[in-house]
Design a protein around this motif. Structure first.
Motif, PDB file in Angstrom:
ATOM      1  N   SER A 123      39.244  39.584  53.122  1.00  0.00           N
ATOM      2  CA  SER A 123      38.651  38.860  51.997  1.00  0.00           C
ATOM      3  C   SER A 123      39.183  37.436  51.852  1.00  0.00           C
ATOM      4  O   SER A 123      40.345  37.155  52.162  1.00  0.00           O
ATOM      5  CB  SER A 123      38.936  39.619  50.697  1.00  0.00           C
ATOM      6  OG  SER A 123      38.486  38.881  49.584  1.00  0.00           O
ATOM      7  N   PRO A 161      37.412  49.935  52.695  1.00  0.00           N
ATOM      8  CA  PRO A 161      36.007  49.504  52.733  1.00  0.00           C
ATOM      9  C   PRO A 161      35.545  49.105  54.136  1.00  0.00           C
ATOM     10  O   PRO A 161      34.372  49.272  54.481  1.00  0.00           O
ATOM     11  CB  PRO A 161      35.941  48.317  51.775  1.00  0.00           C
ATOM     12  CG  PRO A 161      37.322  48.016  51.343  1.00  0.00           C
ATOM     13  CD  PRO A 161      38.222  49.098  51.820  1.00  0.00           C
ATOM     14  N   LYS A 214      30.732  39.225  56.129  1.00  0.00           N
ATOM     15  CA  LYS A 214      30.528  40.178  55.041  1.00  0.00           C
ATOM     16  C   LYS A 214      31.834  40.454  54.315  1.00  0.00           C
ATOM     17  O   LYS A 214      31.913  40.373  53.099  1.00  0.00           O
ATOM     18  CB  LYS A 214      29.936  41.482  55.582  1.00  0.00           C
ATOM     19  CG  LYS A 214      29.803  42.564  54.506  1.00  0.00           C
ATOM     20  CD  LYS A 214      29.817  43.947  55.068  1.00  0.00           C
ATOM     21  CE  LYS A 214      29.797  45.068  54.076  1.00  0.00           C
ATOM     22  NZ  LYS A 214      29.829  44.830  52.684  1.00  0.00           N
ATOM     23  N   PHE A 215      32.875  40.774  55.064  1.00  0.00           N
ATOM     24  CA  PHE A 215      34.134  41.137  54.435  1.00  0.00           C
ATOM     25  C   PHE A 215      34.870  39.933  53.865  1.00  0.00           C
ATOM     26  O   PHE A 215      35.491  40.033  52.808  1.00  0.00           O
ATOM     27  CB  PHE A 215      35.005  41.959  55.379  1.00  0.00           C
ATOM     28  CG  PHE A 215      34.468  43.346  55.508  1.00  0.00           C
ATOM     29  CD1 PHE A 215      34.571  44.234  54.446  1.00  0.00           C
ATOM     30  CD2 PHE A 215      33.799  43.753  56.647  1.00  0.00           C
ATOM     31  CE1 PHE A 215      34.031  45.510  54.524  1.00  0.00           C
ATOM     32  CE2 PHE A 215      33.263  45.027  56.737  1.00  0.00           C
ATOM     33  CZ  PHE A 215      33.366  45.900  55.671  1.00  0.00           C
ATOM     34  N   GLU A 219      40.048  36.357  49.229  1.00  0.00           N
ATOM     35  CA  GLU A 219      41.160  36.520  48.284  1.00  0.00           C
ATOM     36  C   GLU A 219      42.513  36.554  48.995  1.00  0.00           C
ATOM     37  O   GLU A 219      43.532  36.244  48.386  1.00  0.00           O
ATOM     38  CB  GLU A 219      41.025  37.826  47.497  1.00  0.00           C
ATOM     39  CG  GLU A 219      39.837  37.919  46.608  1.00  0.00           C
ATOM     40  CD  GLU A 219      39.716  39.304  45.997  1.00  0.00           C
ATOM     41  OE1 GLU A 219      39.374  39.359  44.805  1.00  0.00           O
ATOM     42  OE2 GLU A 219      39.948  40.322  46.694  1.00  0.00           O
ATOM     43  N   TYR A 222      32.418  50.968  56.031  1.00  0.00           N
ATOM     44  CA  TYR A 222      31.287  50.185  56.545  1.00  0.00           C
ATOM     45  C   TYR A 222      31.077  50.461  58.042  1.00  0.00           C
ATOM     46  O   TYR A 222      29.933  50.601  58.497  1.00  0.00           O
ATOM     47  CB  TYR A 222      31.544  48.698  56.301  1.00  0.00           C
ATOM     48  CG  TYR A 222      30.377  47.812  56.646  1.00  0.00           C
ATOM     49  CD1 TYR A 222      29.352  47.597  55.733  1.00  0.00           C
ATOM     50  CD2 TYR A 222      30.306  47.169  57.872  1.00  0.00           C
ATOM     51  CE1 TYR A 222      28.284  46.764  56.033  1.00  0.00           C
ATOM     52  CE2 TYR A 222      29.245  46.347  58.187  1.00  0.00           C
ATOM     53  CZ  TYR A 222      28.235  46.148  57.273  1.00  0.00           C
ATOM     54  OH  TYR A 222      27.177  45.316  57.575  1.00  0.00           O
ATOM     55  N   SER A 279      33.529  37.456  52.460  1.00  0.00           N
ATOM     56  CA  SER A 279      32.797  37.083  51.236  1.00  0.00           C
ATOM     57  C   SER A 279      32.997  38.058  50.080  1.00  0.00           C
ATOM     58  O   SER A 279      32.600  37.761  48.958  1.00  0.00           O
ATOM     59  CB  SER A 279      31.296  36.981  51.535  1.00  0.00           C
ATOM     60  OG  SER A 279      31.070  36.010  52.535  1.00  0.00           O
ATOM     61  N   GLU A 280      33.584  39.206  50.342  1.00  0.00           N
ATOM     62  CA  GLU A 280      33.747  40.227  49.310  1.00  0.00           C
ATOM     63  C   GLU A 280      35.220  40.380  48.924  1.00  0.00           C
ATOM     64  O   GLU A 280      36.106  40.192  49.762  1.00  0.00           O
ATOM     65  CB  GLU A 280      33.215  41.573  49.814  1.00  0.00           C
ATOM     66  CG  GLU A 280      31.733  41.568  50.051  1.00  0.00           C
ATOM     67  CD  GLU A 280      31.213  42.905  50.573  1.00  0.00           C
ATOM     68  OE1 GLU A 280      32.012  43.836  50.795  1.00  0.00           O
ATOM     69  OE2 GLU A 280      29.997  42.991  50.763  1.00  0.00           O
ATOM     70  N   PRO A 281      35.479  40.777  47.691  1.00  0.00           N
ATOM     71  CA  PRO A 281      36.860  41.017  47.268  1.00  0.00           C
ATOM     72  C   PRO A 281      37.367  42.379  47.746  1.00  0.00           C
ATOM     73  O   PRO A 281      36.604  43.202  48.248  1.00  0.00           O
ATOM     74  CB  PRO A 281      36.762  40.983  45.734  1.00  0.00           C
ATOM     75  CG  PRO A 281      35.367  41.452  45.453  1.00  0.00           C
ATOM     76  CD  PRO A 281      34.520  40.926  46.593  1.00  0.00           C
ATOM     77  N   ASN A 282      38.651  42.573  47.597  1.00  0.00           N
ATOM     78  CA  ASN A 282      39.291  43.883  47.768  1.00  0.00           C
ATOM     79  C   ASN A 282      39.170  44.492  49.166  1.00  0.00           C
ATOM     80  O   ASN A 282      38.881  45.675  49.317  1.00  0.00           O
ATOM     81  CB  ASN A 282      38.764  44.876  46.725  1.00  0.00           C
ATOM     82  CG  ASN A 282      38.950  44.367  45.319  1.00  0.00           C
ATOM     83  OD1 ASN A 282      40.002  43.838  44.979  1.00  0.00           O
ATOM     84  ND2 ASN A 282      37.911  44.489  44.499  1.00  0.00           N
ATOM     85  N   ASN A 283      39.387  43.681  50.194  1.00  0.00           N
ATOM     86  CA  ASN A 283      39.487  44.193  51.561  1.00  0.00           C
ATOM     87  C   ASN A 283      40.417  43.275  52.345  1.00  0.00           C
ATOM     88  O   ASN A 283      40.716  42.169  51.916  1.00  0.00           O
ATOM     89  CB  ASN A 283      38.104  44.328  52.213  1.00  0.00           C
ATOM     90  CG  ASN A 283      37.500  42.993  52.583  1.00  0.00           C
ATOM     91  OD1 ASN A 283      37.848  42.419  53.614  1.00  0.00           O
ATOM     92  ND2 ASN A 283      36.614  42.484  51.741  1.00  0.00           N
ATOM     93  N   LYS A 308      35.094  31.770  48.426  1.00  0.00           N
ATOM     94  CA  LYS A 308      33.971  32.529  48.976  1.00  0.00           C
ATOM     95  C   LYS A 308      33.033  31.612  49.768  1.00  0.00           C
ATOM     96  O   LYS A 308      32.499  31.990  50.811  1.00  0.00           O
ATOM     97  CB  LYS A 308      33.235  33.215  47.828  1.00  0.00           C
ATOM     98  CG  LYS A 308      32.258  34.253  48.231  1.00  0.00           C
ATOM     99  CD  LYS A 308      31.700  34.946  46.996  1.00  0.00           C
ATOM    100  CE  LYS A 308      30.807  36.086  47.374  1.00  0.00           C
ATOM    101  NZ  LYS A 308      30.325  36.822  46.211  1.00  0.00           N
TER     102      LYS A 308
END
Length: 186
Positions: free
Chosen positions: A54, A86, A44-45, A56, A90, A47-51, A8
């Motif tokens: 990500s 997501p 934004k994306f 990830e 957004y 830094s976030e999980p599940n997209n 992240k």
């Protein structure tokens, strides 16, 4: 050089790299040709999980000084709708964009979404290392195919992919652009 899973905390570098590979697509996603806003969107994306964008789903390559000089974002093609949801939500809520992008993967493959190398390191084989890493990751994780899209206007990239063993698949459209799906079967 080392290739490692992204963290992240890599958000200060990786979204700018990603934007190089898909600038026009992201501009369509945000409804304007604004580099700062596009980087904000990707950050934004990332830094976030599940997209689909990500950390990830991303690997980075570092030079000897541990500077990130490239990235590869990839995921199970069967998960595209779930990972894209997501992003589309957004876009609707923040940009009033109701774009429904075409599927970039047919599923049933490890899909290499974004491969990008820092401009100061291009032409040094970094992209090939990232692609080979993605192919090996797919093999080790039981995928039977690796796929990607190549812009019809980028024959140099197509030649690179062919050198790595990718075969030319069908032509497809994505957010107004024309691409060839390329793949490797194991």
């Amino acid at each position: 050089m080392i290739i490692r899973p992204a963290k992240k905390s890599d958000a200060d570098i990786v979204p700018e790299l990603m934007l190089q590979a898909m600038e026009e697509i992201i501009f369509n996603f945000i409804g304007k040709n604004d580099i700062e806003e596009a980087i904000h969107f990707l950050t934004k994306f990332f830094s976030e999980p599940n997209n689909q964008y990500s950390f990830e789903n991303t690997f980075v390559i570092e030079d000897e000084e541990k500077n990130i000089i490239g990235s590869l974002t990839a995921y199970n093609g069967d998960d595209l709708d779930k990972l894209r949801a997501p992003v589309l939500k957004y876009m609707k809520e923040h940009y009033n964009i109701t774009l429904q992008p075409e599927n970039e993967t047919e599923g049933n493959e490890y899909y290499l979404d974004t491969v990008s190398v820092s401009p100061s390191h291009q032409g040094q084989g970094i992209g090939s290392l990232l692609l080979k890493h993605g192919i090996e990751f797919a093999k080790q994780n039981g995928y039977s195919q690796v796929g990607l899209l190549v812009d019809l206007d980028n024959p140099n990239a197509q030649r690179l992919y062919e050198k790595l063993g990718f075969l030319l698949g069908k032509e497809t459209q994505l957010v107004g652009g024309s691409y060839n799906h390329m793949y490797i079967n194991f």
